[in-house]
Design an enzyme around this catalytic site. Structure first.
Site, mmCIF file in Angstrom:
data_model
loop_
_atom_site.group_PDB
_atom_site.id
_atom_site.type_symbol
_atom_site.label_atom_id
_atom_site.label_comp_id
_atom_site.label_asym_id
_atom_site.label_seq_id
_atom_site.Cartn_x
_atom_site.Cartn_y
_atom_site.Cartn_z
ATOM 1 N N ARG A 1 0.817 -1.233 0.000
ATOM 2 C CA ARG A 1 0.000 0.000 0.000
ATOM 3 C C ARG A 1 0.839 1.268 0.000
ATOM 4 O O ARG A 1 0.400 2.334 0.422
ATOM 5 C CB ARG A 1 -0.963 0.025 1.192
ATOM 6 N N GLU B 1 8.890 17.960 -24.906
ATOM 7 C CA GLU B 1 8.237 18.459 -23.676
ATOM 8 C C GLU B 1 8.720 19.876 -23.360
ATOM 9 O O GLU B 1 7.970 20.690 -22.832
ATOM 10 C CB GLU B 1 8.498 17.514 -22.493
ATOM 11 N N GLU C 1 -5.406 17.673 -11.281
ATOM 12 C CA GLU C 1 -6.095 18.070 -12.517
ATOM 13 C C GLU C 1 -7.578 18.301 -12.265
ATOM 14 O O GLU C 1 -8.435 17.882 -13.030
ATOM 15 C CB GLU C 1 -5.879 16.981 -13.595
HETATM 16 N N1 NAD Z 1 4.686 10.910 -15.304
HETATM 17 C C1 NAD Z 1 4.764 11.978 -16.064
HETATM 18 O O1 NAD Z 1 4.431 13.081 -15.648
HETATM 19 C C2 NAD Z 1 5.284 11.848 -17.452
HETATM 20 C C3 NAD Z 1 5.575 12.998 -18.212
HETATM 21 C C4 NAD Z 1 6.130 12.840 -19.487
HETATM 22 C C5 NAD Z 1 6.356 11.564 -19.988
HETATM 23 N N2 NAD Z 1 6.054 10.484 -19.228
HETATM 24 C C6 NAD Z 1 6.332 9.130 -19.727
HETATM 25 O O2 NAD Z 1 7.734 9.000 -19.900
HETATM 26 C C7 NAD Z 1 7.970 7.997 -20.872
HETATM 27 C C8 NAD Z 1 9.021 8.480 -21.846
HETATM 28 O O3 NAD Z 1 10.191 8.792 -21.138
HETATM 29 P P1 NAD Z 1 11.646 8.498 -21.719
HETATM 30 O O4 NAD Z 1 11.739 8.942 -23.100
HETATM 31 O O5 NAD Z 1 12.607 9.011 -20.730
HETATM 32 O O6 NAD Z 1 11.608 6.912 -21.821
HETATM 33 P P2 NAD Z 1 12.545 5.709 -21.449
HETATM 34 O O7 NAD Z 1 12.592 5.552 -19.981
HETATM 35 O O8 NAD Z 1 12.051 4.577 -22.242
HETATM 36 O O9 NAD Z 1 13.985 6.129 -21.978
HETATM 37 C C9 NAD Z 1 14.238 6.171 -23.348
HETATM 38 C C10 NAD Z 1 15.383 5.227 -23.730
HETATM 39 O O10 NAD Z 1 16.609 5.767 -23.247
HETATM 40 C C11 NAD Z 1 17.359 4.782 -22.548
HETATM 41 N N3 NAD Z 1 18.138 5.527 -21.554
HETATM 42 C C12 NAD Z 1 17.653 6.120 -20.454
HETATM 43 N N4 NAD Z 1 18.625 6.834 -19.847
HETATM 44 C C13 NAD Z 1 19.749 6.658 -20.583
HETATM 45 C C14 NAD Z 1 21.063 7.159 -20.469
HETATM 46 N N5 NAD Z 1 21.403 8.029 -19.520
HETATM 47 N N6 NAD Z 1 21.973 6.774 -21.380
HETATM 48 C C15 NAD Z 1 21.612 5.934 -22.398
HETATM 49 N N7 NAD Z 1 20.373 5.449 -22.569
HETATM 50 C C16 NAD Z 1 19.439 5.816 -21.667
HETATM 51 C C17 NAD Z 1 16.335 3.837 -22.012
HETATM 52 O O11 NAD Z 1 16.862 2.579 -21.767
HETATM 53 C C18 NAD Z 1 15.315 3.815 -23.155
HETATM 54 O O12 NAD Z 1 15.719 2.911 -24.126
HETATM 55 C C19 NAD Z 1 6.647 7.699 -21.556
HETATM 56 O O13 NAD Z 1 6.148 6.468 -21.092
HETATM 57 C C20 NAD Z 1 5.752 8.839 -21.077
HETATM 58 O O14 NAD Z 1 4.402 8.457 -21.030
HETATM 59 C C21 NAD Z 1 5.544 10.598 -17.991
HETATM 60 ZN ZN ZN Z 2 4.483 13.833 -22.260
#
Ligand code: NAD
Ligand code: ZN
Length: 376
Positions: free
Chosen positions: A121, A185, A252
């Site tokens: 939880r 973003e 929200e």
């Molecule tokens: N919670 C929120 O408020 C919020 C806001 C925006 C996006 N998101 C979510 O975030 C996700 C996208 O985030 P992302 O693009 O960071 O995704 P991700 O975590 O998949 O990272 C992208 C890729 O980069 C690689 N990677 C990460 N850090 C690295 C590093 N330092 N060096 C080399 N490779 C690295 C990962 O292994 C992956 O293949 C989506 O699922 C989206 O819905 C959430």
């Molecule tokens: Zn987003």
């Protein structure tokens, strides 16, 4: 090092932004937790790069970290993966005095944050964002979650981290495509709230975009040292925009937090239609923003020149602004039609009046969205 405070309801947490923070993470975290067991959740790309440095530092601070690795990519944001993590935490003996560390991009923190909120939880978690997207956006705000077959992020919780530590050194290993993705973003933040930020990133010369062949660290001529120096305040500027919105409208409840969804209604439908993992989140949001700018021209008085400026800013960071010709557009329309934000044929939709000023419109129809997607 920069520090930002995020407020959400009665909760407060700090974001530390600086270079070379991971090797000292154990001592930073020790100031928060007394227990010893913890799990470090990361993915298969990040684990070999930063898993050991984080675990070693935690061990030095007398924690007993268990490194847990999930497959990289959006498909790990699933209930199955969340369940598997809960099982692993149980096997590792994590109890109510334990905590999680999420080490990775937005996928890892959305997943780990979700599991932290449901395991026993709720146990606390510390977020160590390692992508630009995660450092400028997803590491704060408290939205956690996984995808379901019906759509993106449909299962989730509001659950804030106890602490966020953004180590800028981790950005040096990002492949160009993932570095670029973060700018979607950033451009969103500029478009909805900060025209100055938008114009700064729109000029590719001030923040050098990467192409896939030249990751940031390997070519100082592509990423000048001055850009590195500017990174902490650049990240802080983005996080302050989001933090201010989250502080005023955490769940929200009114239309304020919804502004952060600019480009996301259509973007999520595109992400879903492409099949999770085909397009990066930022790439789908780039497409969503181009279409939403078109809707804004039609419904909110955005000038054609500013809609074009949004498109060029995205292009200058190598983000897609047109769908491939063979893209299954019908799937986008189907996903949009299922969107729960529709009521009586109208949808709550974020429109931009001018760069830096957005609002939620209740007049946008499914036909408006379809017309904008058809133009993509
Ligand atoms: N919670 C929120 O408020 C919020 C806001 C925006 C996006 N998101 C979510 O975030 C996700 C996208 O985030 P992302 O693009 O960071 O995704 P991700 O975590 O998949 O990272 C992208 C890729 O980069 C690689 N990677 C990460 N850090 C690295 C590093 N330092 N060096 C080399 N490779 C690295 C990962 O292994 C992956 O293949 C989506 O699922 C989206 O819905 C959430
Ligand atoms: Zn987003």
């Amino acid at each position: 090092m920069k520090s930002i405070e995020v407020r959400a309801g009665r909760q407060r947490y700090e974001v530390l932004i600086g270079s070379g923070l991971l090797p000292g993470i154990g001592l930073i975290v020790r100031q928060l937790f007394r227990g010893s067991r913890c799990a470090v959740v990361t993915d298969g790309n990040v684990a070999p790069l930063y898993g050991e440095v984080v675990c070693a530092s935690l061990r030095e601070a007398n924690f007993q970290p268990q490194l847990i690795i999930v497959p990289p990519g959006e498909s790990s944001k699933s209930l199955d993966q969340a369940g598997a993590l809960c099982d692993e935490f149980g096997a590792a003996g994590l109890d109510r005095s334990s905590f999680l560390v999420s080490l990775g991009g937005g996928v890892v923190s959305d997943l780990a944050g979700f599991v932290a909120s449901i395991y026993l939880r709720g146990i606390p978690y510390v977020s160590l964002p390692t992508t630009l997207l995660a450092q400028v956006d997803s590491c704060i705000g408290g939205k956690t979650g996984v995808n379901s077959s019906a759509g993106k992020n449909l299962i989730g919780t509001f659950f804030h981290p106890a602490l966020v530590v953004a180590d800028l050194e981790t950005l040096q290993t990002l492949p160009g495509r993932i570095w670029n993705e973060g700018f979607a973003e950033v451009i969103k933040h500029g478009v909805i709230r900060d025209a100055g930020l938008f114009h700064m990133v729109a000029q590719a010369s001030s923040l050098q975009p990467m192409d896939d062949a030249s990751p940031p660290q390997r070519d100082e001529s592509v990423q000048p040292a001055s850009w590195k120096l500017a990174l902490p305040s650049f990240i802080a500027r983005n996080l302050r925009i989001k933090a201010e919105i989250v502080a005023a409208d955490e769940k929200e409840k009114n239309d304020l937090r919804a502004l952060l969804n600019f480009g996301h209604t259509i973007g999520h439908a595109i992400e879903h239609a492409a099949g999770y993992g085909e397009l990066l989140h930022g790439e789908a949001i780039s497409l969503g923003m181009v279409a939403s700018a078109q809707v804004s021209v039609r419904r909110a008085g955005l000038s054609v020149a500013e809609a074009d400026a949004i498109k060029s800013a995205l292009q200058s960071h190598h983000l897609p602004t047109a769908l491939p010709p063979n893209f299954p557009r019908a799937k986008i329309f189907a996903a949009l039609a299922r969107d729960k934000k529709f009521e009586n044929g109208r949808i709550r939709f974020v429109v931009v009046h001018e760069i830096g000023r957005a609002s939620v419109s209740h007049d946008v129809t499914l036909e408006d969205l379809e017309a904008a997607v058809a133009e993509l």
